[in-house]
Design a protein around this motif. Structure first.
Motif, short mmCIF file in Angstrom:
data_model
loop_
_atom_site.label_atom_id
_atom_site.label_comp_id
_atom_site.label_asym_id
_atom_site.label_seq_id
_atom_site.Cartn_x
_atom_site.Cartn_y
_atom_site.Cartn_z
N GLY A 280 102.25 -13.99 39.48
CA GLY A 280 101.35 -14.39 40.55
C GLY A 280 102.05 -14.80 41.83
O GLY A 280 101.41 -15.00 42.85
N ALA A 281 103.35 -14.93 41.78
CA ALA A 281 104.07 -15.37 42.96
C ALA A 281 105.51 -14.87 42.90
O ALA A 281 105.84 -14.05 42.05
N GLY A 282 106.33 -15.34 43.83
CA GLY A 282 107.73 -14.92 43.85
C GLY A 282 107.95 -13.88 44.93
O GLY A 282 107.06 -13.10 45.25
N GLY A 283 109.16 -13.86 45.48
CA GLY A 283 109.47 -12.99 46.60
C GLY A 283 109.29 -11.51 46.27
O GLY A 283 108.57 -10.79 46.96
N ASN A 284 109.91 -11.05 45.18
CA ASN A 284 109.85 -9.63 44.88
C ASN A 284 108.45 -9.15 44.47
O ASN A 284 107.97 -8.15 44.98
N PRO A 285 107.77 -9.87 43.55
CA PRO A 285 106.41 -9.43 43.20
C PRO A 285 105.48 -9.39 44.42
O PRO A 285 104.73 -8.42 44.60
N ALA B 114 103.39 -6.07 46.40
CA ALA B 114 101.98 -5.97 46.83
C ALA B 114 101.90 -5.65 48.31
O ALA B 114 101.09 -4.82 48.74
N VAL B 115 102.75 -6.30 49.12
CA VAL B 115 102.76 -6.02 50.56
C VAL B 115 103.09 -4.55 50.81
O VAL B 115 102.43 -3.87 51.58
N ALA C 52 95.16 -0.86 26.72
CA ALA C 52 95.90 -1.66 27.70
C ALA C 52 97.12 -0.86 28.13
O ALA C 52 97.70 -0.12 27.34
N VAL C 53 97.49 -1.01 29.37
CA VAL C 53 98.67 -0.33 29.88
C VAL C 53 99.59 -1.37 30.51
O VAL C 53 99.17 -2.15 31.36
N PHE C 54 100.81 -1.39 30.03
CA PHE C 54 101.83 -2.32 30.49
C PHE C 54 102.73 -1.56 31.45
O PHE C 54 103.18 -0.46 31.14
N VAL C 55 102.96 -2.12 32.62
CA VAL C 55 103.76 -1.44 33.65
C VAL C 55 104.91 -2.34 34.07
O VAL C 55 104.71 -3.52 34.35
N GLU C 56 106.12 -1.79 34.07
CA GLU C 56 107.28 -2.53 34.60
C GLU C 56 107.71 -1.88 35.90
O GLU C 56 107.94 -0.68 35.95
N ALA C 57 107.80 -2.68 36.96
CA ALA C 57 108.27 -2.15 38.24
C ALA C 57 109.38 -3.05 38.76
O ALA C 57 109.44 -4.23 38.43
N GLU C 58 110.25 -2.47 39.57
CA GLU C 58 111.42 -3.21 40.05
C GLU C 58 111.04 -4.50 40.74
O GLU C 58 111.59 -5.55 40.46
N ASN C 59 110.09 -4.45 41.66
CA ASN C 59 109.72 -5.65 42.39
C ASN C 59 108.56 -6.40 41.75
O ASN C 59 108.56 -7.62 41.66
N ALA C 60 107.55 -5.68 41.33
CA ALA C 60 106.35 -6.34 40.79
C ALA C 60 106.64 -7.04 39.47
O ALA C 60 105.96 -7.99 39.11
N GLY C 61 107.65 -6.60 38.73
CA GLY C 61 107.90 -7.17 37.41
C GLY C 61 106.96 -6.56 36.39
O GLY C 61 106.65 -5.38 36.45
N ASP C 62 106.50 -7.38 35.45
CA ASP C 62 105.63 -6.89 34.38
C ASP C 62 104.16 -7.07 34.76
O ASP C 62 103.73 -8.16 35.12
#
Lengths: 428, 428
Positions: A301-306, A310-311, B284-294
């Motif tokens: 829900g927060a943090g620089g990279n996540p 979204a941005v 359910a679909v689990f997605v890992e992305a570099e910035n977004a995380g899990d």
């Protein structure tokens, strides 16, 4: 497709999120151009003070203190300053000259979203703010777009990581609110002044944004009934746990026949509910729609990279629309459903009472419920040498008004020492 | 905005999903027009046989057997016939004349998606298929749009409700595969011929679609390494459970330095992983992305109403784009990462062996692992009067090739009666 258009991008603010957005724009330029159908050229980063410590890896010539000058040259403005002003003024200036805006500024959007959306539509610009709610979780677009052909009946979210971290730690360790808050502050999960989080105000801003999109209307954060978690005790958490529930701070937007209600409060959620499995500082948003049924969106829900993720999703979306030659209309407000008074909404109460341990007490209490037309689902009594007799009562559904007046009448009973806690129950 | 344009909508197919889509188009016409910026007029419903039993509440004059004639008049075509032909031919005809297409046809998109996307781009039409993967869950748009500014590294989904129902029931009740399948068939959760589901083929089609969007490339269902759940035994489920795991059929799309891998198989997932909490026929679909995380997206994976919700979300999206005057480019294939051979991917094995209960057996087995460069994370032995000695071995990560040759060598060992099961472990 790429290379045909080149969009000038201005970044306002260079904190954790801003610095990561700048890095992505610079490092992934080719890939972003291919995905957008337009080049994205970062023309400058506006900061308050050029002497402040900045990310040394970013080209220093991009930094400027002249935000208005930067906005004047930009096709796309990314606002990551936070706060009401000058962020609001800058966004308005950008939209007024037809530049599209991406922001993560939940407080501003929750208060002035309608006004800014109107400004965007008027000037053929786009305004996007996925990062404002639940960090990396794609939730605004699914609500506004994917569910556009459905009717959303309820949105119920854990949208504040700090309070979820605190409540989860209280649930896991049995510790008191103050101790866990201190730990959260030490770990960086809570700010030195935690009021916005623990008072529910951050969640209220997000609730207003979710409600506005889900119900195609305009809800401002000032219209959200808001209660924080500062009064949740270790005893509440333990009693809830013993009954098969966990306490979560929920941002709720609900639509009923009579109108909509938007509220934030700590509530009991049954352990088997998907929201109960959201631990630590994670966020999740549960959506009920007429056709889709129950959906849940989960993530950081927060943090620089996540938040930067979204941005950047919004940046690519804006660029694609500009490259395609026509901006989409901003979310239309097709109806303006009535916002219900908090007292008129239906909910369920979980009431903790300290009572005299003597005959007739249960009957007296049950009578008060009956007189107010509130029926009881379950009642459990615990007698403790130190604390005396304690009752935990779970009601069936009733209006807030009826439930609140029941609690008031209980307080006046001779057999009741005091009301230990009143909490609502959500998610059947 | 509404009423300016009027779009003619043709519906092909009127099963459970189609009938619900028709109802929504007719009953919510005003609201859909307000949200789309264009009117949506249902001009006809093409069915195979006019004499078949049909939803009596729908205007009977809309029904026709002349699908090509209907397509010729339409601006928007909703294909819900399923199967390869004539669905593929109809979609191609619609796109070729510039009409936009919404479909839930996973088999067709998984096999011919690239070709059809190219056709759409060529004729300025849109092709959308959110309903093809995970029913009501908005997953394709978040992957293609919301995460467009991020790098997805892995998508791991429970995308077949039938197999999740079966595996969940095996986990809960301890029953055998055949018994649970029979129960699922009786309850309508599995078809009379369950091959597409239990063989993993349905999940493979969805894996191909997810991989194509997540990695901006083209993966066909024929390229997906696929293994179903027919060989999962009650003993496997019990042993996995004892070790803190649950067995799920996973559709996996993963990106590594060397290339991408797309695969479907039953795998052990730790109970604390969000995917482990997905019960019954839910997806359910689990997605890992570099910035977004899990991230995780959860909801109903099938059913008439949920699937209709996904179809209608696409219909509104298509209409908005047409109303805005310019179709968005269809997903660009910016790179074509190499598809790795299944043998080259890294995974972890969980191996069940029936062994002789005598000294030196463990040493002989450990030697085989060492010779193949595969290291063991844990090993547990169970001696049972009836079944004899059984070993369950969890490996560290290794290539499929190394792991497979280890298993082959184990089979040849004198001390090993037989290999009881080989399953992979996913999600750390």
């Amino acid at each position: 497709m790429s290379g045909e258009k080149n969009l000038k991008v201005a970044l306002l603010g260079c904190g954790t999120v801003g610095a990561q957005v700048a890095r992505i724009l610079l490092e992934d330029a080719n890939e972003l151009a291919a995905r957008s159908g337009a080049g994205l050229q970062l023309i400058g980063i506006a900061v308050r003070n050029l002497d402040a410590k900045r990310d040394a890896a970013l080209p220093q010539e991009l930094f400027t203190t002249d935000a208005p000058g930067l906005i004047a040259q930009a096709d796309v403005v990314i606002e990551l300053l936070g706060g009401m002003e000058p962020a609001g003024e800058y966004i308005a200036a950008a939209l007024s000259k037809g530049a599209s805006v991406i922001t993560g500024n939940k407080a501003l959007i929750a208060l002035k979203g309608a006004e800014l959306n109107a400004l965007a539509s008027q000037h053929g610009a786009q305004l996007r703010y996925e990062a404002a709610v639940a960090g990396a979780i794609p939730i605004l677009r699914p609500i506004a777009d994917s569910l556009a052909g459905d009717h959303i009946t309820k949105v119920m979210g854990i949208v504040n990581g700090t309070t979820n971290f605190i409540l989860d730690a209280m649930d896991t360790t049995g510790a008191a609110f103050d101790d866990v808050l201190a730990e959260a502050q030490a770990l960086g999960y809570a700010e030195a002044d935690p009021t916005a989080d623990v008072g529910g105000h951050d969640a209220a801003a997000k609730a207003a944004i979710l409600a506005s999109l889900a119900f195609h209307t305009t809800v401002s954060s000032e219209q959200v009934s808001t209660q924080g978690i500062t009064e949740v005790t270790a005893a509440d958490v333990a009693a809830a746990s013993a009954a098969g529930y966990v306490i979560k701070l929920l941002a709720i937007a609900e639509r009923a026949e009579a109108g909509i209600s938007v509220r934030v409060y700590p509530a009991l959620v049954r352990r088997s509910h998907p929201l109960a499995t959201v631990h630590g500082a994670f966020n999740a948003v549960f959506v009920e729609a007429e056709n889709a049924g129950d959906l849940m969106f989960y993530g950081a829900g927060a943090g620089g990279n996540p938040t930067a993720s979204a941005v950047m999703g919004d940046v690519v979306a804006v660029a694609r629309q500009i490259a395609a030659g026509a901006p989409l209309p901003n979310g239309s407000v097709s109806q303006a459903p009535r916002l219900l008074d908090f007292e008129a909404i239906d909910t369920r109460y979980w009431i903790g009472l300290s009572v005299k341990d003597q005959p007739g007490v249960l009957a007296a209490i049950a009578t008060v419920f009956g007189e107010h037309g509130v029926s009881i689902e379950s009642m459990s009594q615990q007698v403790d040498a130190e604390a005396g007799a304690q009752l935990r009562i779970l009601t069936h559904q009733g209006t807030e008004a009826a439930l609140a007046s029941t609690v008031e009448a209980l307080t006046a009973l001779d057999a009741v020492h005091c009301v230990l806690s009143v909490m609502r129950v959500e998610g059947n």
